[in-house]
Design an enzyme around this catalytic site. Sequence first.
Site, short mmCIF file in Angstrom:
data_model
loop_
_atom_site.label_atom_id
_atom_site.label_comp_id
_atom_site.label_asym_id
_atom_site.label_seq_id
_atom_site.Cartn_x
_atom_site.Cartn_y
_atom_site.Cartn_z
N GLY C 147 0.84 -1.19 0.00
CA GLY C 147 0.00 0.00 0.00
C GLY C 147 0.88 1.24 0.00
O GLY C 147 2.05 1.20 0.39
N CYS C 148 0.30 2.35 -0.44
CA CYS C 148 1.09 3.58 -0.56
C CYS C 148 1.36 4.19 0.82
O CYS C 148 2.50 4.54 1.14
CB CYS C 148 0.39 4.58 -1.47
SG CYS C 148 -1.35 4.86 -1.08
N TYR C 149 0.34 4.32 1.64
CA TYR C 149 0.56 4.86 2.99
C TYR C 149 1.53 3.99 3.80
O TYR C 149 2.43 4.53 4.46
CB TYR C 149 -0.76 4.94 3.76
CG TYR C 149 -1.66 6.10 3.46
CD1 TYR C 149 -1.23 7.42 3.64
CD2 TYR C 149 -2.97 5.90 3.05
CE1 TYR C 149 -2.09 8.50 3.39
CE2 TYR C 149 -3.83 6.97 2.80
CZ TYR C 149 -3.39 8.26 2.98
OH TYR C 149 -4.23 9.31 2.75
#
Lengths: 331, 331, 331, 331
Positions: C147-149
């Site tokens: 995931g990006c976060y």
Amino acid sequence: MARVGIYGATGYTGFELIKILARHPGVEIAFATARSAAGQRLSDIFPTMIDTPLVAVEAADLRAADLIFTCLPHGAPELIPLAQAALEAGKKVIDFSDIFRLSDPDDFARRRGKPHPAPELLSAAVYGLPELHREQIREARLVANTGCYPLTAILPLWPLEQAGLVADRTVIVDSKSGVSGAGRSLSLKTHFGETHETFSAYSVGRTHRHLGEMEQETGLHIIFSPHLLPVYRGILSTIYVTLRPGTTVEQARAAYAVYDGEPFVKLMPDGRLPELRHVQNTMYLAIGLQQVEEGRYIIVATVDNLLKGASGQAVQSMNLMLGMEETAGLL
Amino acid sequence: MARVGIYGATGYTGFELIKILARHPGVEIAFATARSAAGQRLSDIFPTMIDTPLVAVEAADLRAADLIFTCLPHGAPELIPLAQAALEAGKKVIDFSDIFRLSDPDDFARRRGKPHPAPELLSAAVYGLPELHREQIREARLVANTGCYPLTAILPLWPLEQAGLVADRTVIVDSKSGVSGAGRSLSLKTHFGETHETFSAYSVGRTHRHLGEMEQETGLHIIFSPHLLPVYRGILSTIYVTLRPGTTVEQARAAYAVYDGEPFVKLMPDGRLPELRHVQNTMYLAIGLQQVEEGRYIIVATVDNLLKGASGQAVQSMNLMLGMEETAGLL
Amino acid sequence: MARVGIYGATGYTGFELIKILARHPGVEIAFATARSAAGQRLSDIFPTMIDTPLVAVEAADLRAADLIFTCLPHGAPELIPLAQAALEAGKKVIDFSDIFRLSDPDDFARRRGKPHPAPELLSAAVYGLPELHREQIREARLVANTGCYPLTAILPLWPLEQAGLVADRTVIVDSKSGVSGAGRSLSLKTHFGETHETFSAYSVGRTHRHLGEMEQETGLHIIFSPHLLPVYRGILSTIYVTLRPGTTVEQARAAYAVYDGEPFVKLMPDGRLPELRHVQNTMYLAIGLQQVEEGRYIIVATVDNLLKGASGQAVQSMNLMLGMEETAGLL
Amino acid sequence: MARVGIYGATGYTGFELIKILARHPGVEIAFATARSAAGQRLSDIFPTMIDTPLVAVEAADLRAADLIFTCLPHGAPELIPLAQAALEAGKKVIDFSDIFRLSDPDDFARRRGKPHPAPELLSAAVYGLPELHREQIREARLVANTGCYPLTAILPLWPLEQAGLVADRTVIVDSKSGVSGAGRSLSLKTHFGETHETFSAYSVGRTHRHLGEMEQETGLHIIFSPHLLPVYRGILSTIYVTLRPGTTVEQARAAYAVYDGEPFVKLMPDGRLPELRHVQNTMYLAIGLQQVEEGRYIIVATVDNLLKGASGQAVQSMNLMLGMEETAGLL
């Protein structure tokens, strides 16, 4: 009609102040000063603004005003002499800088690393937050208008602290501000190409100059991280606070009953957090509260840094100082 | 490996140039100069950039370079002496300013109201637009890199004019540019609070300094209105041109066959107009054409002002001047 | 030349993936699928992109690809059957969703409130973070792209935790993301008029679906507050962590020596914090560290959510899985 | 106190209308309708707005209102029946759509390619531009509120045409609008990721549906190119007009004396062009004029598309229709 003078009319706070005053039913503008723009009219700079002449600071006739606003750039050397002269002439003063906000000269000296330049003014000044100091503001001759960031920490935290609910004295305040907070003076930091479409933190931890007033008014130890948003106006602060074990959402929300009747504080409905757009171009400071887990809460507070966070706040204080309706010109 | 020197590495065009050169397979950076940042490294200013030392102009060793780029602020007094010194030392020069773009000294004098400061350089310079002057650029020792706005007028209009299709010699070019075109020097005009969330026209009509090169290269009389967009990069120009009565869309489109094989010019499919996002961060200049009514056409052209409009364009010329693959480092 | 297939080419991550692959020296595109755009070519949608045909999912010939990327909208029902079919056909798979990121089916069930739909795939999947799992990725047949976060929490916190420096198991991660993270599907939340020139928090505390992978990879208890920035790309996370009493900045910085030689992790110089613009359009995850007071540290981490935070990360894993140079196509 | 009903309260124009009405001294809101939000209160949707209930269209009690505003999405089938019912019940109507703006049914049919659905209403309707039709608006029962773009062409061009100064009947209007003009309905065109940080032209030439009212009110032949700006509010139009040979700037400026006394039209000082920020959040339409060369002029006009360009304009007409001070609620 009361008459007011504005020192520093062409910065962003001076400009917003004049927009409010132009519509205010009870005041008229005695004078407005500018530096490089002295000699022009305000409408020369911004064509749809009122047509007020801009004069040099030296040309402003203090006697023509009942109350003055000092909206000078940070660290302007003329500020303290101006404030002293105005007070000696029996005028009331609302100052936008951070020089009169700490009430204790020792606290000032400790935080800034040097003594206060006018401690007698510091002692006379009232911190310009009506929700906490309304009666003192009514009687004040010198009001230190609040900082924009501190408002978003003080108003959400003070009721919880008053209610004895805060368990951990250290509170984290992660704030994000629009660029107008940095003013109209040129700097690479506020150059379009360096600010637009990006985001950054600065002065994180315990270094920002707004920290003192946050701690003075709340009595808490604060870790404060400001960030620069690529928007023009508004501040959103995300606050991480640990309340006493067992504190329910209802108990926490009940603490905010101290703001019942306040015209400009809005507690969001349960489950809802305020966004920047909810308060931009309004006088509201909005507060949303969410429990994360046992004792841990997140508070989100938003304000328009130029209105309730600066120029509107100053007019609210002015209304109190001049015995006018507190919300005059602000609704 | 060819060696190149960059005068003015910390402005927006210098910066983009170095980003391209850092990935270019055939060149290495001999030196990069800066003013206030001299003594630092480029990665001190922008941490994810290559770690090149920045030196003062006087400290740059011209002998270390085969070709130099001059990306100095508009009107920098050191430009002409630098260019002369480099040419005398047998180096090739690509200049980013507008001082060498008009080929006729009389035209320069008429448009600027004063004689050209170095007419012998002006005569030697080639206008750095490969689509029109490829062979001359190959042989050139001094190339005047094109202006960003002119590109969006010249490349769409020149084929129509070459084909004899333009009926009305007066053409209207309504251009909108991102703020990076105004450079990294501080000004109120590019201060975030005055530029963000607004839009304005400036230097409209026949007053902008890019007008000369547009008219020189197209042979047309141009009404030119630039505007400032609240975006960082990209130019979109909307062009109003009257073609010969009876000109069909097919005939107009056929004129653009002169760009067949051009790596960086893109004619949009019929019925489609290019948008800024189509070309941002690319080397493409995109052209869309639409007939309005008998004879009247609207052309929309877009370009990334920092790439095909400035630094990428300069590398395209450099590749030609150094005998490299024209698209090296640019795909 | 390896051949790759992309399921979901017209979303923001699919689109960025294709931009990278188009320049990658070692792969070619076997097929690219789309829903409503099936039958068109990619260049019809975005004129300056490569001219790849878009086919319906059913029309994609799995046999033509050595490896597939699944970049489908969140919750797409075709995902698991597609992944199963590809694995059974002996193809390698890199999935962009969050369905294969938790390694423990019980953890998945506890966090999501329902059992995992394909636990055998979950067990086979490797979490696609090369800095932590490089050797496993080399051997993996199914990689769950990060995931990006989470990237902005895991990469800064993991070294400190590995070094035994983290004193308080609860860490606060206050994240701010550009809007591209919310994808290309229409919603009021990402409508220009509701997103532009504003700022908001959402899913604060312990509710966001990225929390699981952050905690799995770091072993810490995380309070996570995402916010939506009015920018297109990039995430900046501000992390509040309490290290062991007496931990010096040097000790804390030394923990990051585990990333020596990592091509895409950048530890900022002491005293410097990374900004969004430092990493936008790059593969870097940048980390800055600042001590606030005894034991208390603030970490700021930034990443381009579409590159190192999504599509670039996937290509880094692909390079490992296909035995290519790890940085191919990414510099 | 007059009572007004609003059909379509949650779109951008309905929303701005209610913000104005909430501060208007002479009206109160009888009802406000919504589609998906019916049953909620307006403050549920936007917490700092007034606490008005939102009802379904069918639940609105027409009898409770003296005047209704119809702010329905483009092409809403309920519009004409609603307007008819209101007029039959003796109510006054201000409609925000473009269905009643052309006075000639044949002109409507020719431009739209089909007959008008309610020609008797069309004949009764007055074009809601007080500067041109003040007395008719006072008497009108049905007012067609102006389009936002047309205002920026009609108000600058009409005085020149009235004065007999326009030499070339074809005028080019190159307009740039903020995104709020496209409304609150979801579309890819107004999705943040496709609109932010970009710029595009659309419906250029003679295809946009606002062309008819521009030509009806000015009597000129107009080439109109709208563009979409990445800002929320405001329109800037750049107009290219050829005046009679020999027309001086003074003569051209003198034509605007027809607006002397107009509260909301502002002619800029000579040499100054209006910017978007000058009029955003105000009721002003600002006009700047510049001579390019013999006969050729450029006019720049700006307006806030939601205020003077839509909802504020509607309140100005309402004030006239209800016999109130024309500027009530608008200063």
